[in-house]
Design a protein around this motif. Structure first.
Motif, PDB file in Angstrom:
ATOM      1  N   UNK A  65       0.721  -1.205   0.031  1.00  0.00           N
ATOM      2  CA  UNK A  65      -0.013   0.182  -0.064  1.00  0.00           C
ATOM      3  C   UNK A  65       1.071   1.461   0.013  1.00  0.00           C
ATOM      4  N   UNK A  66       1.967   1.117   0.631  1.00  0.00           N
ATOM      5  CA  UNK A  66       3.113   2.441   0.665  1.00  0.00           C
ATOM      6  C   UNK A  66       3.346   2.824  -0.772  1.00  0.00           C
ATOM      7  N   UNK A  67       3.469   1.951  -1.815  1.00  0.00           N
ATOM      8  CA  UNK A  67       3.796   2.214  -3.141  1.00  0.00           C
ATOM      9  C   UNK A  67       2.690   2.985  -3.745  1.00  0.00           C
ATOM     10  N   UNK A  68       1.343   2.283  -3.311  1.00  0.00           N
ATOM     11  CA  UNK A  68       0.081   3.073  -4.039  1.00  0.00           C
ATOM     12  C   UNK A  68       0.179   4.560  -3.384  1.00  0.00           C
ATOM     13  N   UNK A  69       0.257   4.713  -2.219  1.00  0.00           N
ATOM     14  CA  UNK A  69       0.413   6.256  -1.765  1.00  0.00           C
ATOM     15  C   UNK A  69       1.516   6.892  -2.480  1.00  0.00           C
ATOM     16  N   UNK A  70       2.660   6.206  -2.562  1.00  0.00           N
ATOM     17  CA  UNK A  70       3.632   6.785  -3.340  1.00  0.00           C
ATOM     18  C   UNK A  70       3.232   7.559  -4.582  1.00  0.00           C
ATOM     19  N   UNK A  71       2.572   6.736  -5.329  1.00  0.00           N
ATOM     20  CA  UNK A  71       2.060   7.035  -6.592  1.00  0.00           C
ATOM     21  C   UNK A  71       1.193   8.025  -6.755  1.00  0.00           C
ATOM     22  N   UNK A  72       0.181   7.998  -5.577  1.00  0.00           N
ATOM     23  CA  UNK A  72      -0.836   8.960  -5.615  1.00  0.00           C
ATOM     24  C   UNK A  72      -0.064  10.390  -5.106  1.00  0.00           C
ATOM     25  N   UNK A  73       0.978  10.386  -4.401  1.00  0.00           N
ATOM     26  CA  UNK A  73       1.461  11.662  -3.847  1.00  0.00           C
ATOM     27  C   UNK A  73       2.685  12.276  -4.778  1.00  0.00           C
ATOM     28  N   UNK A  74       3.034  11.541  -5.892  1.00  0.00           N
ATOM     29  CA  UNK A  74       4.191  11.896  -6.594  1.00  0.00           C
ATOM     30  C   UNK A  74       3.796  12.353  -7.973  1.00  0.00           C
ATOM     31  N   UNK A  75       4.272  13.453  -8.299  1.00  0.00           N
ATOM     32  CA  UNK A  75       4.070  13.875  -9.920  1.00  0.00           C
ATOM     33  C   UNK A  75       4.884  13.003 -10.840  1.00  0.00           C
ATOM     34  N   UNK A  76       4.507  12.567 -11.979  1.00  0.00           N
ATOM     35  CA  UNK A  76       5.050  11.759 -12.700  1.00  0.00           C
ATOM     36  C   UNK A  76       5.047  10.168 -12.388  1.00  0.00           C
ATOM     37  N   UNK A  77       4.309   9.934 -11.615  1.00  0.00           N
ATOM     38  CA  UNK A  77       4.235   8.364 -11.021  1.00  0.00           C
ATOM     39  C   UNK A  77       2.581   8.032 -11.041  1.00  0.00           C
ATOM     40  N   UNK A  78       2.186   7.193 -11.673  1.00  0.00           N
ATOM     41  CA  UNK A  78       1.013   6.889 -11.853  1.00  0.00           C
ATOM     42  C   UNK A  78       0.565   5.273 -11.415  1.00  0.00           C
ATOM     43  N   UNK A  79      -0.647   5.117 -10.953  1.00  0.00           N
ATOM     44  CA  UNK A  79      -1.075   3.928 -10.403  1.00  0.00           C
ATOM     45  C   UNK A  79      -1.755   3.371 -11.679  1.00  0.00           C
ATOM     46  N   UNK A  80      -1.966   1.892 -11.272  1.00  0.00           N
ATOM     47  CA  UNK A  80      -2.580   0.987 -12.328  1.00  0.00           C
ATOM     48  C   UNK A  80      -2.893  -0.160 -11.510  1.00  0.00           C
ATOM     49  N   UNK A  81      -3.990  -0.757 -11.860  1.00  0.00           N
ATOM     50  CA  UNK A  81      -4.716  -2.015 -11.307  1.00  0.00           C
ATOM     51  C   UNK A  81      -5.113  -2.869 -12.362  1.00  0.00           C
ATOM     52  N   UNK A  82      -5.057  -4.363 -11.751  1.00  0.00           N
ATOM     53  CA  UNK A  82      -5.570  -5.230 -12.810  1.00  0.00           C
ATOM     54  C   UNK A  82      -7.037  -5.621 -11.925  1.00  0.00           C
ATOM     55  N   UNK A  83      -7.925  -5.753 -12.689  1.00  0.00           N
ATOM     56  CA  UNK A  83      -9.363  -5.711 -12.212  1.00  0.00           C
ATOM     57  C   UNK A  83      -9.501  -7.011 -11.715  1.00  0.00           C
ATOM     58  N   UNK A  84     -10.274  -7.248 -10.624  1.00  0.00           N
ATOM     59  CA  UNK A  84     -10.693  -8.454  -9.990  1.00  0.00           C
ATOM     60  C   UNK A  84     -12.103  -8.446  -9.636  1.00  0.00           C
ATOM     61  N   UNK A  85     -12.683  -9.432  -9.829  1.00  0.00           N
ATOM     62  CA  UNK A  85     -14.380  -9.654  -9.707  1.00  0.00           C
ATOM     63  C   UNK A  85     -14.615 -10.508  -8.374  1.00  0.00           C
ATOM     64  N   UNK A  86     -14.934  -9.644  -7.237  1.00  0.00           N
ATOM     65  CA  UNK A  86     -14.958 -10.197  -5.989  1.00  0.00           C
ATOM     66  C   UNK A  86     -16.316 -11.193  -5.739  1.00  0.00           C
ATOM     67  N   UNK A  99      -5.728   3.963 -11.431  1.00  0.00           N
ATOM     68  CA  UNK A  99      -6.540   3.248 -10.286  1.00  0.00           C
ATOM     69  C   UNK A  99      -5.793   2.595  -9.518  1.00  0.00           C
ATOM     70  N   UNK A 100      -5.374   2.700  -8.141  1.00  0.00           N
ATOM     71  CA  UNK A 100      -4.780   1.661  -7.618  1.00  0.00           C
ATOM     72  C   UNK A 100      -5.665   0.386  -7.131  1.00  0.00           C
ATOM     73  N   UNK A 101      -5.082  -0.528  -7.190  1.00  0.00           N
ATOM     74  CA  UNK A 101      -5.945  -2.039  -6.787  1.00  0.00           C
ATOM     75  C   UNK A 101      -6.036  -2.195  -5.401  1.00  0.00           C
ATOM     76  N   UNK A 102      -7.121  -2.967  -5.168  1.00  0.00           N
ATOM     77  CA  UNK A 102      -6.999  -3.385  -3.767  1.00  0.00           C
ATOM     78  C   UNK A 102      -6.744  -4.580  -3.479  1.00  0.00           C
TER      79      UNK A 102
END
Length: 791
Positions: free
Chosen positions: A449-470, A483-486
């Motif tokens: 999760x720390x890397x998800x936050x890092x991507x959200x808070x740092x310019x030039x860094x982007x989150x991506x996620x692989x979709x999962x059907x719960x 979109x960061x993944x859960x």
């Protein structure tokens, strides 16, 4: 490109597929040696060649280069004056024949075929047809030279055949004559290159000759009779002369080939290159791939890319961007969700594209040119070196952190895994931040999760996620940029059967910050799904609107075309009517002047006036009348089954085939047409044939009785009817006319297409009442009327 990265990204498996599409040994070798390039000009040139081959294969099929065999050794021997064997000459011949077929394939036979970058290759091919024809004339296969290869060889072989015939004749006489009782078998055999006969050992003294062999048991001796020794000697001498002549033929052919060593070498070089290029085109066709657009700005944009090593039917396309507004992409999501596949797709596409291969993605996909690709993917644990998974990963990362630069692409799979989560996350963040600060294009997968936050808070860094059907506990393999993944750990555990109280207790161990962050991710996921559904709905509405617009446009065009056609036909009919009226007026004026000057009887003038009146009536009958109104109002009870009625709006007559319903609607049969009509549009008519006159007499009982001899007219009008309707009415009319003893009748059918006239004439030929018939003369109606004479 380092070999370790090529292996991790399975580039070698792509090369194996490429090799399978090459048809020659030399082409396969070029495929095997294919490596990614770093010069953008060379890359674009190779991509253009692949695209040209792809297009040609689609339009004209795949050419074969199976005859492109290595001939370099043979060429070197020719250059120093050596003599080639028949097999080597045949390989050169096949090479040149393949060049000839390739050159013909490369020609643009159709004017609409565009020139491409492969034309230069095909134009360099010179199949040296004169040499090919000479080799084919002289060499039948590797072990046989044609008799016609040279006059000397033909003469020697003719002499050999003659001696062979003499030997066979002599030995056949012996075998079938006096020596037959001495032979083991009555046959002629060969020992070495000598003709012999099998003689029983005990009769050795009875057969004079030379022993060349004996059987394993010693009971049979193979003796060359003295009578054929000289013939065999002559034959052996001829064998030697034959070999000399064959060598002369091969030497001559080799000398001929030596004059074209440059052309032969060029054909070989070009053909193996074409085989390699068309292998790339065939692979692109097999993968349904497209040509990527290359840039040197480090920009990657893959549109619906499919990993080429996954099943085509099940692979889920991904759309991915990197290097435009951000240079570091962090992909998160549960295991088996497709993170590693996405990572490998980006790396493998880069290698394939820089090797000149098309990528299985949509058109206008973009790739950047990288000088090197570094990948840390898979389990790096090494028992031999006593390294843990974490240690192996770190060793690998350290090895390329010293070499990477702004022209490199770096790929991390589960960066920082295999150690304490807190320390692993901190180390992973530090590594990624170091690469990001240097502007190096990087893509990494993680659970932290720390890397998800890092991507959200740092310019030039982007989150991506692989979709999962719960709900189904299955990944969709869709990659979602931004979109960061859960982790979905609690949801998955609950669906798998972990008790709710354990799940709730686990949630209490989460820090308030972690829980808040997971709630944010949940809200983002919900919002994204809602937006996706709304976007799909809007897209469906747009498609429906486009469809309706297209249908409306087509209907409008059809209506305008019909309007133009109706106006054109109306103008043509009006013009014809005016012309006819003018001719009638002119004729009337001429007759008026004629009647004024000549002494014409009143009867003739009345006859002329009657003709004009009929012509005008005929013209009026061809015009469409205005819809009439019923003469009286009818009630539903007035209509009976079989009642003859007239449909006013259609100006057609028919019969009632169903009683009126509550709304006053009933079915009317009008010839072959059946229609539902309201009683307000109907008029009940007295069903009398149009040829019956109204003359009648009243009987004593007050009923009307028609007199056939007085009521049957001498003319019947069948205009506007189908052939079947007209024949049915004409049949009834002729019966009535015959009973009325009419000598001739006038049948009006009009000119039109002539179909009604032909049908009526065909019917008249079969009628016993009809003595003869003819078309009307001038003044009787011309071809629009038939005059029938009755018996």
């Amino acid at each position: 490109m380092n070999k370790k990265t090529l292996a991790k990204l399975e580039y070698n498996k792509i090369i194996e597929q490429l090799i399978e599409h090459a048809s020659s040994f030399s082409g396969k070798e070029l495929c095997r040696r294919l490596k990614p390039m770093t010069d953008i000009s060379a890359i674009r040139s190779a991509q253009d060649e692949t695209a040209a081959a792809f297009t040609r294969i689609v339009k004209k099929g795949r050419p074969s280069f199976s005859g492109c065999n290595p001939v370099n050794d043979s060429i070197r021997r020719l250059e120093i004056g050596g003599v080639l064997g028949s097999g080597e000459l045949l390989r050169i011949c096949k090479l040149l024949e393949t060049a000839g077929r390739a050159r013909a394939y490369g020609r643009h036979d159709n004017a609409d075929e565009m020139e491409d970058c492969l034309d230069g290759y095909f134009e360099q091919l010179n199949p040296v047809t004169i040499l090919v024809n000479e080799i084919r004339r002289c060499v039948i296969d590797e072990d046989e030279i044609s008799d016609d290869a040279s006059p000397g060889l033909k003469h020697v072989r003719r002499a050999m055949n003659q001696i062979n015939d003499k030997v066979h004749a002599t030995l056949s006489n012996m075998v079938n004559g006096s020596l037959r009782t001495y032979l083991q078998d009555p046959i002629i055999t060969m020992r070495g290159d000598r003709y012999c006969i099998p003689v029983k050992a005990e009769y050795r003294s009875q057969v004079s000759g030379m022993i060349h062999d004996q059987s394993a048991t010693g009971s049979t001796l193979f003796i060359e009779p003295m009578a054929v020794v000289k013939l065999n000697n002559d034959l052996k001498e001829l064998y030697g002369q034959e070999q000399e002549e064959i060598q002369k033929v091969l030497a001559r052919l080799s000398a001929d080939a030596a004059e074209y060593t440059t052309e032969i070498h060029t054909c070989y070089t070009i053909l193996r290159q074409l085989d390699f290029i068309f292998a790339k085109g065939a692979l692109a066709l097999d993968m349904n791939a497209s040509q990527p657009i290359f840039n040197t700005e480090g920009r990657i944009h893959i549109r619906e890319g499919r990993h080429p090593l996954l099943d085509k039917k099940n692979v889920v396309p991904i759309t991915l961007t990197l290097g435009d507004t951000f240079d570091l992409l962090i992909v998160t999501g549960p295991n088996t969700g497709g993170k590693t596949v996405s990572l490998k797709t980006v790396g493998l596409f880069t290698l394939m594209g820089q090797a000149g291969l098309h990528i299985p993605a949509l058109d206008r996909s973009e790739l950047a040119v990288f000088h090197d690709v570094y990948a840390d993917i898979g389990d790096e644990q090494s028992i031999e070196q006593s390294l843990s998974t974490f240690s192996s990963h770190m060793t690998n990362i350290v090895s390329f952190l010293k070499q990477v630069d702004e022209h490199s692409l770096v790929l991390f799979d589960e960066l920082g895994a295999g150690t304490d989560p807190t320390e692993g996350a901190a180390l992973a963040t530090s590594i990624l931040n170091h690469l990001h600060s240097r502007g190096i294009r990087t893509m990494a997968t993680t659970h932290y999760s720390e890397l998800k936050v890092y991507a959200l808070s740092t310019p030039g860094v982007e989150n991506a996620s692989c979709e999962f059907d719960v709900e189904t506990l299955r990944p969709t393999y869709r990659l979602l940029i931004g979109i960061p993944g859960k982790s979905n750990a609690f949801a998955i555990a609950s669906r798998l059967g972990i008790p709710d109280y354990i799940i709730e207790d686990a949630k209490t161990h989460l820090t308030e910050q972690d829980e808040s962050f997971e709630d944010i991710l949940t809200n983002l996921e919900t919002s994204r799904k809602t937006l996706d559904k709304e976007r799909e709905t809007i897209a469906a509405y747009k498609r429906e609107i486009e469809r309706l617009k297209m249908e409306t446009s087509q209907k409008q065009e059809k209506l305008e075309a019909q309007r133009d056609r109706i106006l054109r036909e109306a103008n043509e009919k009006a013009h014809a009517i005016l012309e006819d009226a003018k001719e009638t007026a002119d004729e009337t004026m001429r007759n008026f002047h004629k009647f004024g000057k000549a002494n014409i009887s009143a009867a003739e003038m009345e006859k002329e006036r009657e003709r004009l009146r009929k012509k005008m009536a005929k013209t009026r009958s061809g015009m469409t009348p205005e819809p009439a109104k019923p003469k009286k109002q009818y009630k539903p009870s007035d209509f009976k089954l079989g009642e003859s009625v007239k449909v006013l709006s259609m100006n057609l007559t028919g019969s009632v085939v169903s009683l009126p319903d509550a709304k006053g609607n009933l079915d009317v049969q009008m010839g072959i047409l059946r229609s539902k009509v309201n009683i307000s549009d109907l008029e009940i008519i007295d069903e009398k044939p149009n040829y019956l006159q109204k003359t009648a007499k009243r009987t004593g009982k007050g009923k009307i009785k028609m007199n056939k001899s007085l009521t049957v007219a001498t003319e019947i009008n069948l205009l506007g009817k189908t052939v079947d309707e007209a024949v049915a009415e004409l049949d009834k009319y002729l019966d009535d006319a015959s009973l009325a003893h009419l000598s001739s009748v006038r049948i009006v059918h009009g000119k039109g297409t002539g179909a009604l006239r032909q049908g009526i004439h065909k019917y008249l030929k079969r009628q016993k009442h009809v003595k003869s018939f003819r078309l009307g003369a001038f003044g009787e109606g011309d071809a629009g009327v038939t005059i029938a004479e009755l018996r």
